[in-house]
Scaffold this motif. Structure first.
Motif, PDB file in Angstrom:
ATOM      1  N   MET A 262       0.851  -1.331   0.108  1.00 16.57           N
ATOM      2  CA  MET A 262      -0.093  -0.124  -0.133  1.00 16.57           C
ATOM      3  C   MET A 262       0.796   1.140   0.048  1.00 16.57           C
ATOM      4  SD  MET A 262      -2.962  -0.954   2.726  1.00 16.57           S
ATOM      5  CE  MET A 262      -3.785   0.595   2.801  1.00 16.57           C
ATOM      6  N   PHE A 263       2.014   1.207   0.530  1.00 19.40           N
ATOM      7  CA  PHE A 263       2.667   2.476   1.025  1.00 19.40           C
ATOM      8  C   PHE A 263       4.321   2.738   0.366  1.00 19.40           C
ATOM      9  CE2 PHE A 263      -0.181   2.020   4.750  1.00 19.40           C
ATOM     10  CZ  PHE A 263      -1.080   2.888   4.576  1.00 19.40           C
ATOM     11  N   VAL A 264       4.769   1.378   0.069  1.00 17.87           N
ATOM     12  CA  VAL A 264       6.156   1.880  -0.506  1.00 17.87           C
ATOM     13  C   VAL A 264       6.006   2.424  -2.000  1.00 17.87           C
ATOM     14  CG1 VAL A 264       7.767   0.366  -1.467  1.00 17.87           C
ATOM     15  CG2 VAL A 264       7.242  -0.183   0.774  1.00 17.87           C
ATOM     16  N   PRO A 265       4.966   2.031  -2.831  1.00 22.44           N
ATOM     17  CA  PRO A 265       5.027   2.852  -3.936  1.00 22.44           C
ATOM     18  C   PRO A 265       4.779   4.338  -4.170  1.00 22.44           C
ATOM     19  CG  PRO A 265       3.511   1.031  -4.175  1.00 22.44           C
ATOM     20  CD  PRO A 265       4.042   1.121  -2.792  1.00 22.44           C
ATOM     21  N   SER A 266       4.458   4.770  -2.884  1.00 24.24           N
ATOM     22  CA  SER A 266       4.005   6.171  -2.329  1.00 24.24           C
ATOM     23  C   SER A 266       5.505   6.994  -3.001  1.00 24.24           C
ATOM     24  CB  SER A 266       3.634   6.459  -1.295  1.00 24.24           C
ATOM     25  OG  SER A 266       2.501   5.887  -1.065  1.00 24.24           O
ATOM     26  N   PHE A 267       6.709   6.400  -2.780  1.00 21.17           N
ATOM     27  CA  PHE A 267       8.019   7.075  -3.071  1.00 21.17           C
ATOM     28  C   PHE A 267       8.123   7.410  -4.409  1.00 21.17           C
ATOM     29  CE2 PHE A 267       9.353   4.321   0.752  1.00 21.17           C
ATOM     30  CZ  PHE A 267       9.482   5.627   1.455  1.00 21.17           C
ATOM     31  N   PHE A 268       7.463   6.784  -5.345  1.00 19.67           N
ATOM     32  CA  PHE A 268       7.371   7.059  -6.783  1.00 19.67           C
ATOM     33  C   PHE A 268       6.093   7.259  -7.515  1.00 19.67           C
ATOM     34  CE2 PHE A 268       7.578   2.337  -6.510  1.00 19.67           C
ATOM     35  CZ  PHE A 268       6.320   2.047  -7.384  1.00 19.67           C
ATOM     36  N   THR A 269       5.015   7.196  -6.756  1.00 20.69           N
ATOM     37  CA  THR A 269       3.725   7.400  -7.536  1.00 20.69           C
ATOM     38  C   THR A 269       3.429   8.725  -7.956  1.00 20.69           C
ATOM     39  OG1 THR A 269       2.639   5.847  -6.239  1.00 20.69           O
ATOM     40  CG2 THR A 269       1.045   7.005  -7.162  1.00 20.69           C
ATOM     41  N   GLY A 270       3.852   9.840  -7.071  1.00 22.53           N
ATOM     42  CA  GLY A 270       3.882  11.114  -7.620  1.00 22.53           C
ATOM     43  C   GLY A 270       4.544  11.417  -8.700  1.00 22.53           C
ATOM     44  N   ASN A 271       5.836  10.886  -8.913  1.00 22.11           N
ATOM     45  CA  ASN A 271       6.528  11.178  -9.939  1.00 22.11           C
ATOM     46  C   ASN A 271       5.778  10.368 -11.230  1.00 22.11           C
ATOM     47  OD1 ASN A 271       8.687  12.519  -9.066  1.00 22.11           O
ATOM     48  ND2 ASN A 271       9.711  10.614  -8.464  1.00 22.11           N
ATOM     49  N   LEU A 272       5.251   9.229 -11.004  1.00 21.86           N
ATOM     50  CA  LEU A 272       4.406   8.446 -12.096  1.00 21.86           C
ATOM     51  C   LEU A 272       3.245   9.660 -12.760  1.00 21.86           C
ATOM     52  CD1 LEU A 272       4.410   4.877 -11.071  1.00 21.86           C
ATOM     53  CD2 LEU A 272       5.857   6.041 -12.790  1.00 21.86           C
ATOM     54  N   ILE A 273       2.631  10.425 -11.717  1.00 25.27           N
ATOM     55  CA  ILE A 273       1.374  11.242 -12.032  1.00 25.27           C
ATOM     56  C   ILE A 273       1.954  12.271 -12.872  1.00 25.27           C
ATOM     57  CG2 ILE A 273      -0.367  12.638 -11.037  1.00 25.27           C
ATOM     58  CD1 ILE A 273      -0.722  10.539  -8.869  1.00 25.27           C
ATOM     59  N   GLN A 274       3.169  12.805 -12.316  1.00 26.69           N
ATOM     60  CA  GLN A 274       3.636  14.111 -13.019  1.00 26.69           C
ATOM     61  C   GLN A 274       3.955  14.004 -14.435  1.00 26.69           C
ATOM     62  OE1 GLN A 274       6.976  15.295 -10.475  1.00 26.69           O
ATOM     63  NE2 GLN A 274       5.513  17.192  -9.824  1.00 26.69           N
ATOM     64  N   ARG A 275       4.459  12.616 -14.677  1.00 32.68           N
ATOM     65  CA  ARG A 275       4.999  12.228 -16.014  1.00 32.68           C
ATOM     66  C   ARG A 275       4.068  11.672 -16.981  1.00 32.68           C
ATOM     67  NH1 ARG A 275      10.061   8.171 -17.521  1.00 32.68           N
ATOM     68  NH2 ARG A 275      10.036   8.573 -19.754  1.00 32.68           N
ATOM     69  N   PHE A 276       2.909  10.940 -16.656  1.00 32.35           N
ATOM     70  CA  PHE A 276       2.132  10.464 -17.266  1.00 32.35           C
ATOM     71  C   PHE A 276       0.452  10.589 -17.033  1.00 32.35           C
ATOM     72  CE2 PHE A 276       5.587   7.189 -16.680  1.00 32.35           C
ATOM     73  CZ  PHE A 276       5.750   6.767 -18.019  1.00 32.35           C
ATOM     74  N   GLY A 277       0.379  11.286 -16.025  1.00 28.45           N
ATOM     75  CA  GLY A 277      -1.202  11.975 -15.688  1.00 28.45           C
ATOM     76  C   GLY A 277      -1.901  11.014 -14.587  1.00 28.45           C
ATOM     77  N   ALA A 278      -2.806  11.751 -13.953  1.00 25.43           N
ATOM     78  CA  ALA A 278      -3.344  10.970 -12.964  1.00 25.43           C
ATOM     79  C   ALA A 278      -4.457   9.849 -13.458  1.00 25.43           C
ATOM     80  CB  ALA A 278      -4.266  11.814 -11.986  1.00 25.43           C
ATOM     81  N   VAL A 279      -4.812  10.056 -14.638  1.00 28.67           N
ATOM     82  CA  VAL A 279      -5.830   9.216 -15.262  1.00 28.67           C
ATOM     83  C   VAL A 279      -5.019   7.823 -15.684  1.00 28.67           C
ATOM     84  CG1 VAL A 279      -7.194   8.711 -17.303  1.00 28.67           C
ATOM     85  CG2 VAL A 279      -7.519  11.031 -16.116  1.00 28.67           C
ATOM     86  N   ARG A 280      -4.061   7.948 -16.295  1.00 24.12           N
ATOM     87  CA  ARG A 280      -3.236   6.686 -16.649  1.00 24.12           C
ATOM     88  C   ARG A 280      -2.557   6.079 -15.258  1.00 24.12           C
ATOM     89  NH1 ARG A 280       0.464   9.088 -21.432  1.00 24.12           N
ATOM     90  NH2 ARG A 280      -1.202   9.441 -23.133  1.00 24.12           N
TER      91      ARG A 280
END
Length: 399
Positions: A262-280
């Motif tokens: 649940m929580f480990v991906p949080s270290f990079f989820t924000g970067n993924l949203i910045q790069r690919f967008g929240a919808v993706r």
């Protein structure tokens, strides 16, 4: 503070620490309150009541917390919430010491109230950084759960047998964790009371108008469906594992891996949203949930439970953080308080309902049906996201 990196560190990391301490309390209580309730309750049918009232306390606190922070600022609101957590530690400890079941129940309700105030940590982080960094700030705050995933079970295990009264020191530790949380959030540099003062005096649009916004609909659908599926399956997992012949240590290891997922991906989820967008990112979360379903339906070996629950945690992370990122784009400044309060209230209400649904579905139809219930919910969430994406593209073309 003009340095963007320095501002990010100063504003966000006190909230990451606050989140870590609050979630440690939450995991500690989730692990032990059912056991303590069983020890204290004269009627053993009431043993899980202390766990149930945590959800009631959270739902009851969400809207008052949002309104209070709108008037007095995030920092003061958070300190009041942590004060409720300290009170929760005192009441639950006193209930254990006096062998008073109902006092213990009331203390657990205050744990829920503390949790209700703490739900706004991620919003405070998003509001305190430039718009381009909001998804990253939200993600980092949620990552505080990584600390809690290790600390919560560890504190429970190390303190439950200290002294002559079982579990007493476990609940006394809540007061210590609350003091650490106060020290953390007191270091917030940007108190969003500044932003609250700048809000329009009329308080923004009516909630009925906000609910019609496609971005708000997509946000609440993503967060609510992700939380509902995660809670429903997680609630049913320990019982299913027991029915399959596994012991409590096996199920606790599976749940701990799930919480890390649940929580480990949080270290990079924000970067993924910045790069690919929240919808993706949310769409990827839905696909990861489907991976869990395929594993859950293919067997009941320890591998299936462990790997499936890791996927379940990662899917929740993408849907919840992505939904929160969408939410921050769905309202104007004057709509912030009621939008955030309604979003989190609905997410928590749906998740609570799903936890009760899990027990009934498991009892009547079994583990496979619990997982299959998630499929139409995920399909509906995916359809809503695509509708929002099409609507947003049309809006950009019109503009």
């Amino acid at each position: 503070m003009n340095d963007p990196k320095g501002r990010f560190l100063a504003n966000v990391f006190p909230l990451v620490a606050g989140q870590a301490f609050f979630q440690t309390v939450g995991i500690l209580v989730a692990a032990l309150s059912g056991l303590v309730g069983y020890n204290l309750a004269a009627d053993k049918a009431l043993a899980t009541l202390p766990v149930a009232v945590v959800s009631i306390g959270t739902a009851s606190a969400l809207i008052p917390a949002s309104m209070l922070m709108k008037k007095y600022g995030r920092k003061r609101g958070f300190i009041i919430g942590i004060g409720l957590g300290f009170l929760a530690g005192a009441l639950t400890s006193l209930g254990i010491y006096l062998v008073n079941f109902w006092l213990f129940v009331v203390g657990n309700m205050f744990v829920g109230a503390y949790q209700g105030f703490a739900q706004y940590y991620r919003f405070a982080a998003a509001e305190s950084v430039p718009e381009a960094d909001r998804s990253k700030a939200i993600s980092w705050v949620v990552s505080g759960g990584v600390f809690a995933a290790v600390a919560g079970p560890s504190i429970a295990r190390l303190t439950k047998d200290i002294g002559e009264i079982p579990f007493l020191y476990s609940y006394l530790s809540i007061m210590g964790l609350s003091l650490l949380a106060v020290a953390a959030v007191s270091r917030i540099r940007y108190d969003t009371h500044q932003a609250a003062v700048e809000e329009p005096a009329h308080g923004g649009r009516r909630l009925s108008e906000i609910l019609k916004r496609p971005a708000f609909i997509a946000a609440i659908t993503s967060s609510a469906v992700g939380s509902a599926v995660m809670v429903m399956v997680m609630t049913a997992t320990p019982i299913t594992m027991k029915l399959c012949g596994y012991n409590a240590d096996d199920s606790s290891i599976v749940i701990q891996w799930h919480v890390l997922g649940m929580f480990v991906p949080s270290f990079f989820t924000g970067n993924l949203i910045q790069r690919f967008g929240a919808v993706r990112v949310v769409s990827c979360g839905i696909l990861i949930f489907l991976l869990h379903l395929s594993l859950a339906l293919s067997g009941t070996e320890l591998f299936h439970f462990t790997t499936g629950l890791i996927f379940l945690g990662v899917g929740w992370n993408f849907m919840f953080i992505g939904g929160t990122a969408l939410l921050t784009k769905s309202y104007a400044t004057g709509d912030r308080a009621q939008s955030q309060a309604f979003h989190d209230f609905m997410v928590y209400a749906v998740a609570t309902l799903s936890s009760f649904t899990a027990g009934a579905a498991l009892d009547h139809w079994g583990w496979n049906v619990v997982n299959l219930i998630a499929a139409p919910l995920l399909i509906a969430a995916f359809a809503t996201l695509q509708w929002y994406a099409i609507t947003a593209r049309k809006s950009q073309v019109t503009d």
